[in-house]
Design a protein around this motif. Structure first.
Motif, short mmCIF file in Angstrom:
data_model
loop_
_atom_site.label_atom_id
_atom_site.label_comp_id
_atom_site.label_asym_id
_atom_site.label_seq_id
_atom_site.Cartn_x
_atom_site.Cartn_y
_atom_site.Cartn_z
N ILE A 47 0.84 -1.20 0.00
CA ILE A 47 0.00 0.00 0.00
C ILE A 47 0.88 1.25 0.00
CG2 ILE A 47 -1.62 1.36 1.40
CD1 ILE A 47 -2.83 -1.41 2.25
N ASP A 48 1.92 1.25 0.83
CA ASP A 48 2.83 2.41 0.88
C ASP A 48 3.50 2.64 -0.46
OD1 ASP A 48 2.12 2.60 3.54
OD2 ASP A 48 4.03 1.83 4.32
N ASN A 49 3.92 1.56 -1.13
CA ASN A 49 4.54 1.69 -2.45
C ASN A 49 3.55 2.22 -3.49
OD1 ASN A 49 7.06 0.81 -1.59
ND2 ASN A 49 6.62 -1.33 -2.06
N ILE A 50 2.33 1.73 -3.44
CA ILE A 50 1.30 2.20 -4.38
C ILE A 50 1.00 3.68 -4.13
CG2 ILE A 50 -1.14 1.96 -5.03
CD1 ILE A 50 -0.74 -1.11 -4.38
N ASP A 51 0.90 4.07 -2.86
CA ASP A 51 0.67 5.49 -2.53
C ASP A 51 1.78 6.36 -3.09
OD1 ASP A 51 -1.68 4.86 -1.21
OD2 ASP A 51 -0.82 5.03 0.80
N ALA A 52 3.02 5.91 -2.96
CA ALA A 52 4.14 6.67 -3.50
C ALA A 52 4.04 6.78 -5.01
CB ALA A 52 5.47 6.02 -3.09
N ALA A 53 3.67 5.69 -5.67
CA ALA A 53 3.52 5.71 -7.13
C ALA A 53 2.41 6.65 -7.55
CB ALA A 53 3.26 4.30 -7.65
N VAL A 54 1.30 6.66 -6.81
CA VAL A 54 0.18 7.56 -7.13
C VAL A 54 0.65 9.01 -7.03
CG1 VAL A 54 -2.06 8.41 -6.27
CG2 VAL A 54 -1.66 5.96 -6.51
N VAL A 55 1.38 9.34 -5.99
CA VAL A 55 1.87 10.71 -5.82
C VAL A 55 2.78 11.10 -6.98
CG1 VAL A 55 3.37 12.18 -4.39
CG2 VAL A 55 1.57 10.81 -3.31
N HIS A 56 3.69 10.20 -7.35
CA HIS A 56 4.61 10.49 -8.46
C HIS A 56 3.86 10.62 -9.79
CE1 HIS A 56 8.45 10.45 -6.37
NE2 HIS A 56 7.94 9.49 -5.61
N MET A 57 2.86 9.77 -9.99
CA MET A 57 2.07 9.86 -11.23
C MET A 57 1.28 11.17 -11.27
SD MET A 57 2.84 7.26 -13.03
CE MET A 57 1.59 7.36 -14.28
N LEU A 58 0.73 11.58 -10.13
CA LEU A 58 0.02 12.86 -10.10
C LEU A 58 0.97 14.02 -10.38
CD1 LEU A 58 -2.45 12.39 -7.12
CD2 LEU A 58 -3.05 12.75 -9.51
N ALA A 59 2.18 13.94 -9.84
CA ALA A 59 3.16 14.99 -10.10
C ALA A 59 3.46 15.08 -11.59
CB ALA A 59 4.44 14.73 -9.30
N GLU A 60 3.63 13.94 -12.26
CA GLU A 60 3.88 13.92 -13.70
C GLU A 60 2.68 14.48 -14.46
OE1 GLU A 60 6.66 13.22 -15.59
OE2 GLU A 60 7.55 13.33 -13.59
N ARG A 61 1.49 14.11 -14.02
CA ARG A 61 0.27 14.61 -14.67
C ARG A 61 0.22 16.13 -14.57
NH1 ARG A 61 -4.99 15.94 -14.84
NH2 ARG A 61 -6.44 14.57 -15.94
N PHE A 62 0.51 16.65 -13.39
CA PHE A 62 0.44 18.10 -13.20
C PHE A 62 1.53 18.83 -13.98
CE2 PHE A 62 -2.53 17.18 -9.77
CZ PHE A 62 -3.47 18.18 -9.98
N LYS A 63 2.67 18.19 -14.20
CA LYS A 63 3.69 18.81 -15.05
C LYS A 63 3.13 18.99 -16.46
CE LYS A 63 7.72 16.95 -12.64
NZ LYS A 63 8.80 15.96 -12.70
N CYS A 64 2.44 17.98 -16.97
CA CYS A 64 1.83 18.07 -18.30
C CYS A 64 0.72 19.11 -18.34
CB CYS A 64 1.28 16.72 -18.73
SG CYS A 64 2.54 15.48 -19.06
N THR A 65 -0.13 19.11 -17.31
CA THR A 65 -1.24 20.07 -17.33
C THR A 65 -0.73 21.51 -17.17
OG1 THR A 65 -1.71 19.78 -14.96
CG2 THR A 65 -2.94 18.39 -16.52
N GLN A 66 0.40 21.69 -16.49
CA GLN A 66 0.99 23.03 -16.41
C GLN A 66 1.38 23.50 -17.81
OE1 GLN A 66 -0.03 24.06 -13.28
NE2 GLN A 66 1.94 25.09 -13.09
N GLN A 67 1.96 22.62 -18.61
CA GLN A 67 2.33 22.97 -19.97
C GLN A 67 1.10 23.30 -20.80
OE1 GLN A 67 4.90 19.91 -21.58
NE2 GLN A 67 6.19 19.94 -19.76
N VAL A 68 0.03 22.52 -20.60
CA VAL A 68 -1.24 22.81 -21.28
C VAL A 68 -1.72 24.20 -20.87
CG1 VAL A 68 -3.69 22.17 -21.42
CG2 VAL A 68 -1.92 20.40 -21.58
#
Length: 129
Positions: A47-68
């Motif tokens: 669960i802790d590993n999945i939570d970390a992955a979710v946070v990192h994926m959200l960070a990547e998503r927000f990097k893309c949406t910032q560019q948008v």
């Protein structure tokens, strides 16, 4: 002569309510098998590993949406795109169903993320005016 004056009677005093004993957690229960504790640890580590992955994926998503957001601001496009948002929600609901995840939960999560993205886009647009 006997005294015939009635004496007041009192109701019996009720016994105090027992104090509830707190239920021990799985880790505190003395009879908990070591194998159960090990399995809990293994699952919680996952669960802790999945939570970390979710946070990192959200960070990547927000990097893309910032560019948008920058592109939209540079070209005077509105921060929100309701048609795209509706398509994304429908797409995510289908993905949730196929993954055996509650589609309503997935929609709520995406709506929360979309609201944050729009807020970022508005901030970006305000900075370019």
């Amino acid at each position: 002569m006997s005294d015939s004056t009635p004496t007041p009677t009192s109701a019996p005093t009720p016994a105090p309510a027992p104090t509830p004993t707190p239920t021990p957690t799985a880790e505190e229960a003395p009879a908990t098998d070591a194998a159960v504790r090990a399995e809990l640890t293994r699952l919680r580590d996952s669960i802790d590993n999945i939570d970390a992955a979710v946070v990192h994926m959200l960070a990547e998503r927000f990097k893309c949406t910032q560019q948008v957001g920058v592109l939209k601001a540079e070209h005077q496009l509105p921060p929100a795109d309701p048609a795209r948002e509706a398509r994304q929600i429908a797409r995510l609901r289908e993905l949730a169903e196929s993954a055996k995840l509650d589609p309503a939960f997935a929609e709520k999560l995406l709506n929360f993320i979309i609201a944050e993205v729009i807020r970022h886009h508005e901030t970006i647009a305000d900075g370019t005016r």
